[in-house]
Motif scaffolding. Structure first.
Motif, short mmCIF file in Angstrom:
data_model
loop_
_atom_site.label_atom_id
_atom_site.label_comp_id
_atom_site.label_asym_id
_atom_site.label_seq_id
_atom_site.Cartn_x
_atom_site.Cartn_y
_atom_site.Cartn_z
N LYS A 1 -0.06 -6.83 10.90
CA LYS A 1 -0.80 -6.08 9.81
C LYS A 1 -2.21 -6.48 10.09
O LYS A 1 -2.69 -7.56 10.12
N THR B 1 -5.58 0.60 13.25
CA THR B 1 -4.35 1.17 12.54
C THR B 1 -4.21 -0.05 11.54
O THR B 1 -4.48 -1.19 11.72
N GLN B 2 -3.50 0.24 10.88
CA GLN B 2 -2.99 -0.69 9.65
C GLN B 2 -1.89 -1.77 10.20
O GLN B 2 -1.89 -2.90 9.88
N TYR B 3 -1.31 -1.20 11.18
CA TYR B 3 -0.26 -2.18 11.99
C TYR B 3 -0.22 -1.87 13.43
O TYR B 3 -0.28 -0.71 13.77
N ASP C 1 0.88 -1.11 -0.11
CA ASP C 1 0.02 -0.29 -0.04
C ASP C 1 0.86 1.30 0.12
O ASP C 1 2.06 1.19 0.58
N SER D 1 0.44 4.00 1.35
CA SER D 1 0.51 4.66 2.44
C SER D 1 1.45 4.08 3.54
O SER D 1 1.25 4.49 4.92
N ILE D 2 2.09 2.93 3.24
CA ILE D 2 2.87 2.14 4.32
C ILE D 2 4.21 2.17 3.58
O ILE D 2 4.31 1.93 2.55
N CYS E 1 2.28 4.04 8.53
CA CYS E 1 1.24 3.77 8.00
C CYS E 1 -0.04 4.47 8.47
O CYS E 1 0.40 5.75 9.25
N LYS E 2 -1.09 4.25 8.31
CA LYS E 2 -2.49 5.17 8.51
C LYS E 2 -3.02 4.58 9.73
O LYS E 2 -3.05 3.37 9.97
#
Length: 275
Positions: free
Chosen positions: A53, A166-168, A2, A4-5, A23-24
């Motif tokens: 993730k 959160t993504q992570y 992604d 955004s990462i 990340c987001k």
């Protein structure tokens, strides 16, 4: 990957090198304030920690209550909420043996260290270190955060050992359970993190439903249906579902209720109904 990462090489004080992830995340900044989707940095997992993730996450009423700041003692901002999710292990810290990179997992807000007096007891599993504690906002190992605002590197607090919006995210390995991704769709797995375990656990552990018994379940939401399933699995002979929504009858029968009561159409208190 992604857009955004991103990965950023980070050298720690002990000389080892690993990678931080940018990340987001949805960050809460105050009671009832809209969550802000922004860029954050997520540290690598430290000893006995796991970085995940997040693939799917859902909203529980506990998240809503914390976001609204219902209990002032539990307020801590900025904060990443969320505790119902499914994901895949991205990396693990030193000493982690139960999971490895690539494993599918669900986060557990009520973790078990397996070593404290409570985990060793046959009467409770309310872990001394990783039990339910909405006031806890940092990692157990060092009392620090693993989340940082990218723009100024200020810390962002954790929530319920998990923080899944959160993504992570980074969790202690005691708060991660490996799952079979082929068992049910991953998008449904977040229900195992809280809803199903809460409901089934209430029937199995708290009420300790006995074979042949009669059980009444007030409120047939997702937790209520899990209670019904737990009571059915324990051999309850009569399971009474109580809800003001008549549409819950059809679903309730699918889960195992034998009787249904809608208090809205009664001319007597619920506890006086005899059939």
């Amino acid at each position: 990957m992604d857009e955004s990462i991103t990965l950023t090489s980070t050298t720690h004080a002990n000389g080892t090198t690993s990678e931080a992830i940018t990340c987001k995340a949805a960050v809460a900044y105050g009671p009832g304030e809209p969550l802000v989707i922004e860029e954050i940095t997520v540290d690598p997992p430290k000893e006995m920690e796991v970085r995940i993730k997040i693939l799917f996450t859902s909203v529980c009423h506990s998240d809503l209550g914390t976001w609204l700041g219902t209990n002032e003692a539990q307020r801590a901002y900025p904060r990443i909420l969320g505790h119902e999710a499914s994901g895949i292990v991205e990396s693990v810290g030193k000493g982690v043996r139960d999971v490895k990179a690539g494993d599918y997992v669900i986060p557990i807000f009520h973790g078990e260290c397996g070593e404290c007096i409570f985990c060793r007891s046959e009467s409770t599993n309310m872990c001394e270190k990783f039990g339910i504690n909405p006031m806890k906002r940092v990692m157990e190992s060092d009392g620090k955060c693993r989340f940082w605002r990218s723009e100024d590197h200020k810390p962002i607090f954790h929530y319920l050992n998990t923080s899944t919006f959160t993504q992570y995210t980074v969790l202690h390995s005691a708060c991660v359970v490996k799952i079979d991704p082929h068992l049910i769709p991953l998008k449904n797995m977040p229900l195992l993190s809280c809803c199903i375990t809460t409901g089934v656990g209430a029937a199995w552990n708290t009420a300790n439903v006995k074979p042949g018994s009669t059980v009444a379940v007030f409120g047939l939401g997702s937790v209520g249906f899990a209670v019904v399933e737990g009571a059915r699995a324990r051999g309850a002979a009569k399971i009474i579902g109580v809800d003001i929504n008549p549409d819950k009858l059809t679903k309730g029968l699918m889960f195992g209720i034998t009787n249904f009561i809608n208090p809205k159409i009664l001319d007597m208190p619920v506890h006086e109904v005899t059939n």
